[in-house]
Design an enzyme around this catalytic site. Structure first.
Site, PDB file in Angstrom:
ATOM      1  N   ASN A  97       4.844  -8.303   2.496  1.00  0.00           N
ATOM      2  CA  ASN A  97       4.612  -9.419   3.451  1.00  0.00           C
ATOM      3  C   ASN A  97       3.280 -10.095   3.477  1.00  0.00           C
ATOM      4  OD1 ASN A  97       7.433  -9.269   4.498  1.00  0.00           O
ATOM      5  ND2 ASN A  97       6.632  -7.242   5.585  1.00  0.00           N
ATOM      6  N   GLU A 105       1.934  -7.136   9.460  1.00  0.00           N
ATOM      7  CA  GLU A 105       1.252  -6.634  10.537  1.00  0.00           C
ATOM      8  C   GLU A 105      -0.128  -6.031  10.254  1.00  0.00           C
ATOM      9  OE1 GLU A 105       3.886  -4.319  12.656  1.00  0.00           O
ATOM     10  OE2 GLU A 105       4.834  -6.254  13.578  1.00  0.00           O
ATOM     11  N   HIS A 110      -0.108  -4.032   1.302  1.00  0.00           N
ATOM     12  CA  HIS A 110       0.785  -2.862   0.943  1.00  0.00           C
ATOM     13  C   HIS A 110       2.067  -3.425   0.598  1.00  0.00           C
ATOM     14  CE1 HIS A 110       0.801  -4.540   5.082  1.00  0.00           C
ATOM     15  NE2 HIS A 110       2.146  -4.273   5.365  1.00  0.00           N
TER      16      HIS A 110
HETATM   17  P1  AMP Z   1       4.142  -5.167   7.733  1.00  0.00           P
HETATM   18  O1  AMP Z   1       4.879  -5.962   8.544  1.00  0.00           O
HETATM   19  O2  AMP Z   1       4.352  -5.601   6.111  1.00  0.00           O
HETATM   20  O3  AMP Z   1       2.445  -5.229   7.604  1.00  0.00           O
HETATM   21  O4  AMP Z   1       4.347  -3.631   7.632  1.00  0.00           O
HETATM   22  C1  AMP Z   1       3.311  -2.573   8.215  1.00  0.00           C
HETATM   23  C2  AMP Z   1       4.173  -1.244   7.954  1.00  0.00           C
HETATM   24  O5  AMP Z   1       3.219  -0.456   8.287  1.00  0.00           O
HETATM   25  C3  AMP Z   1       5.264  -1.109   9.312  1.00  0.00           C
HETATM   26  O6  AMP Z   1       6.321  -0.673   8.189  1.00  0.00           O
HETATM   27  C4  AMP Z   1       4.667  -0.013   9.861  1.00  0.00           C
HETATM   28  O7  AMP Z   1       5.710   0.834  10.176  1.00  0.00           O
HETATM   29  C5  AMP Z   1       3.668   0.665   8.916  1.00  0.00           C
HETATM   30  N1  AMP Z   1       2.660   1.536   9.401  1.00  0.00           N
HETATM   31  C6  AMP Z   1       2.006   1.059  10.649  1.00  0.00           C
HETATM   32  N2  AMP Z   1       1.003   2.204  10.892  1.00  0.00           N
HETATM   33  C7  AMP Z   1       1.402   3.146  10.091  1.00  0.00           C
HETATM   34  C8  AMP Z   1       0.767   4.469   9.747  1.00  0.00           C
HETATM   35  N3  AMP Z   1      -0.102   4.966  10.392  1.00  0.00           N
HETATM   36  N4  AMP Z   1       1.356   5.181   8.852  1.00  0.00           N
HETATM   37  C9  AMP Z   1       2.491   4.732   8.150  1.00  0.00           C
HETATM   38  N5  AMP Z   1       3.090   3.422   8.197  1.00  0.00           N
HETATM   39  C10 AMP Z   1       2.297   2.873   9.255  1.00  0.00           C
END
Ligand code: AMP
Length: 125
Positions: A97, A105, A110
């Site tokens: 994303n 987010e 990632h």
């Molecule tokens: P995005 O919306 O592509 O930015 O995805 C962010 C991802 O990070 C989401 O799928 C969350 O569940 C994941 N996430 C947030 N905090 C953590 C964490 N501490 N450890 C592992 N995954 C996380």
């Protein structure tokens, strides 16, 4: 809250803290360039996040500014993790994303790796 992917890198983001060892993660793979760990809120039976160790906000930032070695190392790590998890034959999905419309987010690049079931159409309607 989705983030603006054109903002400068924020070294207080949660993945920067994971890379510095300040908060825990469930690591599945690590090398010189990359870290892969389980998503905390999995959306599929297998849901891994692969991140570069360098400070890049998004795919846009990384593809424009990372070195060839970083890009090669990260790309190989993504493929390696999927292969090691046995996902090549059944298949898997990669997703990155970027910015507000994509609902990014966490402002550190990632790649989501999804697998472990038939994943259906590409986007929810
Ligand atoms: P995005 O919306 O592509 O930015 O995805 C962010 C991802 O990070 C989401 O799928 C969350 O569940 C994941 N996430 C947030 N905090 C953590 C964490 N501490 N450890 C592992 N995954 C996380």
């Amino acid at each position: 809250m989705p983030i603006d992917a054109t903002l400068p890198y924020d070294d207080q983001n949660i993945f920067a803290k994971i890379l510095r060892g300040e908060i825990p993660n469930r690591t599945v793979y690590e090398d010189e360039w990359s870290l892969a760990f389980h998503d905390i809120n999995p959306q599929a039976p297998t849901h891994i996040l692969i991140i570069p160790k360098g400070a890049y906000v998004s795919w846009d930032d990384f593809s424009a500014n990372a070195s060839d070695a970083e890009i090669a190392g990260f790309t190989r790590a993504v493929g390696h993790v999927a292969r090691e998890m046995g996902l090549v034959e059944p298949g898997y999905r990669l997703l990155a994303n970027v910015g507000i419309d994509a609902h990014q987010e966490v402002p550190h690049l990632h790649v989501h790796l999804f697998g472990g079931k038939a994943l259906g159409p590409m986007l929810a309607r």
